[in-house]
Design a protein around this motif. Sequence first.
Motif, PDB file in Angstrom:
ATOM      1  N   LEU A 112      41.835  46.566  45.210  1.00  0.00           N
ATOM      2  CA  LEU A 112      41.372  45.799  44.055  1.00  0.00           C
ATOM      3  C   LEU A 112      42.299  44.612  43.801  1.00  0.00           C
ATOM      4  O   LEU A 112      41.843  43.498  43.539  1.00  0.00           O
ATOM      5  CB  LEU A 112      41.320  46.694  42.807  1.00  0.00           C
ATOM      6  N   MET A 113      43.601  44.857  43.920  1.00  0.00           N
ATOM      7  CA  MET A 113      44.561  43.760  43.705  1.00  0.00           C
ATOM      8  C   MET A 113      44.409  42.713  44.801  1.00  0.00           C
ATOM      9  O   MET A 113      44.464  41.518  44.542  1.00  0.00           O
ATOM     10  CB  MET A 113      45.982  44.311  43.685  1.00  0.00           C
ATOM     11  N   GLU A 114      44.241  43.212  46.019  1.00  0.00           N
ATOM     12  CA  GLU A 114      44.055  42.313  47.164  1.00  0.00           C
ATOM     13  C   GLU A 114      42.833  41.420  46.920  1.00  0.00           C
ATOM     14  O   GLU A 114      42.881  40.221  47.149  1.00  0.00           O
ATOM     15  CB  GLU A 114      43.799  43.202  48.373  1.00  0.00           C
ATOM     16  N   ARG A 115      41.779  42.026  46.427  1.00  0.00           N
ATOM     17  CA  ARG A 115      40.540  41.273  46.172  1.00  0.00           C
ATOM     18  C   ARG A 115      40.757  40.227  45.080  1.00  0.00           C
ATOM     19  O   ARG A 115      40.342  39.076  45.195  1.00  0.00           O
ATOM     20  CB  ARG A 115      39.420  42.250  45.779  1.00  0.00           C
ATOM     21  N   PHE A 116      41.452  40.615  44.016  1.00  0.00           N
ATOM     22  CA  PHE A 116      41.661  39.679  42.912  1.00  0.00           C
ATOM     23  C   PHE A 116      42.630  38.557  43.300  1.00  0.00           C
ATOM     24  O   PHE A 116      42.380  37.389  43.017  1.00  0.00           O
ATOM     25  CB  PHE A 116      42.197  40.422  41.683  1.00  0.00           C
ATOM     26  N   ARG A 122      40.370  44.008  53.548  1.00  0.00           N
ATOM     27  CA  ARG A 122      40.424  44.529  54.923  1.00  0.00           C
ATOM     28  C   ARG A 122      40.219  46.027  54.842  1.00  0.00           C
ATOM     29  O   ARG A 122      41.037  46.733  54.230  1.00  0.00           O
ATOM     30  CB  ARG A 122      41.785  44.202  55.572  1.00  0.00           C
ATOM     31  N   PRO A 123      39.112  46.538  55.397  1.00  0.00           N
ATOM     32  CA  PRO A 123      38.745  47.948  55.185  1.00  0.00           C
ATOM     33  C   PRO A 123      39.819  48.965  55.579  1.00  0.00           C
ATOM     34  O   PRO A 123      40.078  49.889  54.848  1.00  0.00           O
ATOM     35  CB  PRO A 123      37.496  48.140  56.039  1.00  0.00           C
ATOM     36  N   GLN A 124      40.433  48.781  56.744  1.00  0.00           N
ATOM     37  CA  GLN A 124      41.405  49.784  57.200  1.00  0.00           C
ATOM     38  C   GLN A 124      42.816  49.336  56.893  1.00  0.00           C
ATOM     39  O   GLN A 124      43.214  48.256  57.240  1.00  0.00           O
ATOM     40  CB  GLN A 124      41.279  50.010  58.719  1.00  0.00           C
ATOM     41  N   GLN A 125      43.518  50.186  56.238  1.00  0.00           N
ATOM     42  CA  GLN A 125      44.927  49.861  55.975  1.00  0.00           C
ATOM     43  C   GLN A 125      45.678  51.130  55.628  1.00  0.00           C
ATOM     44  O   GLN A 125      45.104  52.075  55.096  1.00  0.00           O
ATOM     45  CB  GLN A 125      45.046  48.882  54.804  1.00  0.00           C
ATOM     46  N   VAL A 234      33.182  48.596  39.442  1.00  0.00           N
ATOM     47  CA  VAL A 234      33.654  47.516  40.318  1.00  0.00           C
ATOM     48  C   VAL A 234      33.554  47.905  41.790  1.00  0.00           C
ATOM     49  O   VAL A 234      33.341  49.083  42.126  1.00  0.00           O
ATOM     50  CB  VAL A 234      35.139  47.144  40.025  1.00  0.00           C
ATOM     51  N   SER A 235      33.735  46.899  42.630  1.00  0.00           N
ATOM     52  CA  SER A 235      33.843  47.163  44.060  1.00  0.00           C
ATOM     53  C   SER A 235      34.844  46.184  44.661  1.00  0.00           C
ATOM     54  O   SER A 235      34.637  44.967  44.594  1.00  0.00           O
ATOM     55  CB  SER A 235      32.472  46.998  44.742  1.00  0.00           C
ATOM     56  N   ALA A 236      35.901  46.749  45.218  1.00  0.00           N
ATOM     57  CA  ALA A 236      36.886  45.875  45.881  1.00  0.00           C
ATOM     58  C   ALA A 236      36.274  45.323  47.159  1.00  0.00           C
ATOM     59  O   ALA A 236      36.609  44.226  47.606  1.00  0.00           O
ATOM     60  CB  ALA A 236      38.148  46.663  46.203  1.00  0.00           C
ATOM     61  N   ALA A 237      35.337  46.081  47.735  1.00  0.00           N
ATOM     62  CA  ALA A 237      34.733  45.674  49.009  1.00  0.00           C
ATOM     63  C   ALA A 237      33.879  44.423  48.854  1.00  0.00           C
ATOM     64  O   ALA A 237      33.994  43.489  49.652  1.00  0.00           O
ATOM     65  CB  ALA A 237      33.911  46.820  49.581  1.00  0.00           C
ATOM     66  N   ASP A 238      32.998  44.387  47.825  1.00  0.00           N
ATOM     67  CA  ASP A 238      32.153  43.186  47.687  1.00  0.00           C
ATOM     68  C   ASP A 238      32.557  42.312  46.488  1.00  0.00           C
ATOM     69  O   ASP A 238      31.942  41.286  46.222  1.00  0.00           O
ATOM     70  CB  ASP A 238      30.661  43.563  47.645  1.00  0.00           C
ATOM     71  N   GLY A 239      33.559  42.746  45.743  1.00  0.00           N
ATOM     72  CA  GLY A 239      34.107  41.904  44.662  1.00  0.00           C
ATOM     73  C   GLY A 239      33.429  42.051  43.304  1.00  0.00           C
ATOM     74  O   GLY A 239      33.838  41.388  42.352  1.00  0.00           O
TER      75      GLY A 239
END
Length: 292
Positions: A112-116, A122-125, A234-239
């Motif tokens: 979520l932070m990465e998205r904001f 990036r899906p895999q981490q 929310v969705s971090a994947a699609d924002g």
Amino acid sequence: MLSIAKTNNWNCSNTLLLQIFLRYCNILFLLPTTTIIHHLFFIENISVRFANYFRQATKRTPKTKEGSRKRPRCIETQTRSWRFFKEKKKYDAEENVKIICLGDSAVGKSKLMERFLMDEYRPQQMSTYALTLYKHTTTLGNKKVLVDFWDTAGQERFQSMHPSYYHNAHACIMVFDVQRKITYKNLSNWFKELREYRPEIPCCVVANKIDADLKITQRSFNFAKKHGLPFYFVSAADGTNVVKMFREMINRALEYKQNPSDFMDEVMQELENFDLKKKEENSDEDGLKAEN
Ligand SMILES: Nc1nc2c(ncn2[C@@H]2O[C@H](COP(=O)(O)OP(=O)(O)OP(=O)(O)O)[C@@H](O)[C@H]2O)c(=O)[nH]1
């Protein structure tokens, strides 16, 4: 006490400090352990400031060559507000707030932070193994605000966070994964721990990963309603809703910092304003000297 004050100011301030400290210790014995740890941070911070304040007030000011008295310099210690002040200057910000993220492992806090912050996903981490502190500057009204986002260090696997994580936080984002019921159930534990350390700060509940099952948004989750907290799908994947949620929380964090309802926060805010005023005065004086 008064006679000591007349003869020796420094001793008087020490006695006063000691009295305040002992009274405080008396209260500490009545509190649960978690609250005590939080109070210890407070004591450390406040005692350093009191010591600096009295040292400055009682120190004889040396004369300059021109005969005028030089303003005494406060011996600065690396307290939080001093760091805040330096960072505020470095980032050219007028305010500095701290926002923490809580929730079980793998609910998507880092994503979520990465998205904001980077508008990236990036899906895999790997899971977060070190404490991550993101610095973000934003403008609210006409004020530039520096936001410290704190992400966990994988410590949430033990269902508890170190007290320093909560220390001086101005808002909290609690996340659960809509695909894992247990992460929703565990919110009550996170909320309980949060309130032990930060009884008054604004908090919100975030249901993440709605992209995996959009129908979930028709379901109601009562935890937020029960505690009177704002709720976001929310969705971090699609924002979806990510920017909205973060912007609103930054606003609320700043509002809380400026009008804290917790006594200790009020004191901290007063001290920070005091430090800030002093440093501004000092830099004004330095500026004037340089012009002369
Ligand atoms: N489908 C979907 N998967 C997501 C979303 N957000 C995160 N994930 C996935 O969930 C997994 C965990 O995400 P993280 O952001 O690492 O979760 P975390 O809560 O920070 O976990 P820790 O690092 O262990 O604290 C990753 O594989 C992500 O790809 C989302 O919005 N949708």
